[in-house]
Design an enzyme around this catalytic site. Structure first.
Site: not given
Ligand SMILES: *[C@@H]1O[C@H](CO)[C@@H](O)[C@H](O)[C@H]1NC(C)=O
Ligand SMILES: *[C@@H]1O[C@H](CO)[C@@H](O)[C@H](O)[C@H]1NC(C)=O
Ligand SMILES: *[C@@H]1O[C@H](CO)[C@@H](O)[C@H](O)[C@H]1NC(C)=O
Length: 458
Positions: A167-169
């Site tokens: 999700d961070e990416g």
């Protein structure tokens, strides 16, 4: 005596010209007010709880444009004093307290009347990811403490959560493409069109504990674990993303040091990436406390070692290479390192150096620089041809690049999955009506002039 036929026509035409001219004027005024009057401004707050420190961002956008791409801008970036929240294991309440200063700055910026409607989020990344793995009860205590602290603020606190690496990416990718206005384009007629795939940019994010690579590849994504489908403005994007835990800058430096400790005769460690002349002491306990350091710890952890810089770039690169497992990808074109699937890089990339602290020590400059070079060229396999496509930026359009803006956009539904039907329709119809009435006015005036000139008077 009645009006002649000629006079009647002339009056009708002049009347029509006046009416339609007046309408045009009103339409122009309506559109001008839309454009010129300041729209209501809305705000949102996001805490980025990273491994080495926490940052707060305040975003703002015009209320009536919130579904457009690229309209959100950054109003404040505040660096929280002290270390990342994952460091407060012995006193979790302090993790909450540490956020106070930046929160107060944010509240001072946002008009009091709007506090209640301002959403606030806290997202934690790899530092807390590592702590959850090491001791989940400590991680829970810290989340509880920051949640309790932030719940007391007058704004609309929507919760603290741990972000998955994927999700961070993906959120970092959304941020950069949103800020650059790449997600959607409107044609003149007010319709939305898909921007050419090649326009979308990739995101490379270097954090303290993890690093992410995210982009839209040229072909299919063959490993489902690395694929995310994002539906934005009615368009599906199939995005490749992978997060490498323990490949963030700080953890890389720890692992590098631990590797050198293993191969040096104690109590002296010779460090090829530190400049020659450097000498310092190293506490073994703190080095082996890192969950990314897997080599077996020596028995006596209370000892201190002496570290001596030798300033040898070749040996430094070689020690950095040892942190990667390149062998597992040998001979495979669709593999990065450590056996991780990756299609060939494609398009333009923005590299986000998300820790504003950067290198806290001069001695780490060299290792960090050579590490990023090794990661990009040998890890992600950028080549001489694709290297110029990498853009090293901390900001784009005045907004820090990172996952936080994408996170807020997603959680406030500000990027609708479907393209809004009414998009720009209002403004568009005013323009159309304006053009129609202008033409009508001209036709009526020309008609009146023609009557005046060519219709003989009785
Ligand atoms: C934005 O889109 C959402 C969902 O499509 C809608 O509910 C909302 O009213 C829209 N906001 C504006 C300002 O158009
Ligand atoms: C986790 O931390 C708590 C409190 O600091 C401690 O009591 C517990 O033993 C730790 N658990 C593990 C598995 O290390
Ligand atoms: C966006 O938010 C939804 C919940 O509203 C969540 O399920 C989804 O995973 C989020 N997307 C990303 C990329 O984090």
């Amino acid at each position: 005596m009645g009006l002649t036929r000629r006079e009647q026509v002339l009056r009708a035409l002049l009347g029509a010209a006046a009416a339609s001219g007046l309408t045009t004027l009103i339409l122009i005024l309506v559109e001008a007010t839309n454009v010129l009057l300041p729209a209501d401004i809305k705000f949102g707050i996001v805490f980025d709880a990273g491994s080495s420190h926490t940052s707060l961002f305040v975003y703002q956008w015009p209320a009536d444009k919130e579904n457009d791409t690229g309209v959100v801008s950054q109003a404040l970036a505040c660096q929280v004093k002290g270390p990342g929240i994952s460091s407060y294991t012995s006193d979790p309440a302090q993790a909450g307290e540490s956020l106070k200063g930046c929160l107060e700055e944010a509240l001072a910026l946002i008009p009091k009347a709007q506090h209640q409607e301002t959403p606030m989020f806290l997202g934690a990344t790899a530092g807390m990811r590592l702590l959850s793995q090491k001791n989940s009860s400590q991680a829970r205590d810290i989340f509880a403490a920051v949640t309790q602290f932030l719940s007391q603020s007058p704004v609309d606190f929507r919760g603290a959560e741990l972000l998955a690496g994927q999700d961070e990416g993906a959120l970092g990718w959304i941020t950069i493409n949103y800020v650059l206005g790449m997600l959607v384009q409107y044609s003149f007629s007010g319709e939305w069109i898909r921007p050419p795939e090649g326009m979308l940019v990739g995101a490379l994010d270097m954090g303290g504990a993890s690093t992410q690579i995210t982009f839209v590849p040229g072909g299919p994504i063959l490993d489902g674990n690395t694929q995310t489908t994002l539906r934005l403005y009615g368009l599906d994007h199939s995005v490749y993303t992978h997060s490498y835990l323990c490949f963030g800058r700080d953890q890389m430096l720890n692992r590098l040091l631990a590797g050198l400790v293993q191969s040096s005769p104690a109590p002296l460690v010779r460090h090829p990436c530190y400049h020659s002349g450097y000498q310092g002491t190293l506490s073994l306990a703190s080095l082996y406390a890192s969950p990314c350091v897997h080599t077996t710890a020596p028995l006596n952890l209370t000892r201190n070692l002496t570290v001596e810089g030798t300033g040898n770039p070749r040996a430094c690169v070689s020690a950095i290479r040892d942190l990667f497992d390149f062998l597992s990808c040998e001979g495979r074109a669709d593999c990065a390192f450590n056996g991780v699937y990756q299609p060939p890089v494609r398009g333009q990339f923005y590299v986000e150096a998300s820790s504003p602290g950067q290198d806290r020590w001069l001695r780490d400059y060299c290792a960090s620089g050579l590490y990023i070079l090794t990661l990009l060229l040998e890890g992600y396999r950028f080549s001489e041809d694709t290297w110029p496509n990498i853009e090293f930026r901390k900001q784009a359009g005045g907004t820090d690049i990172g996952w936080t803006l994408g996170y807020m956009l997603n959680l406030t539904n500000m990027i609708p999955a479907e393209a809004p039907a009414q998009w720009r329709a209002e403004s568009y119809s005013i323009w159309v009506a304006g053009v129609v009435f202008t033409v009508l006015t001209l036709v009526a005036i020309l008609g009146a002039a023609a009557v005046q000139l060519f219709w003989p008077q009785d």
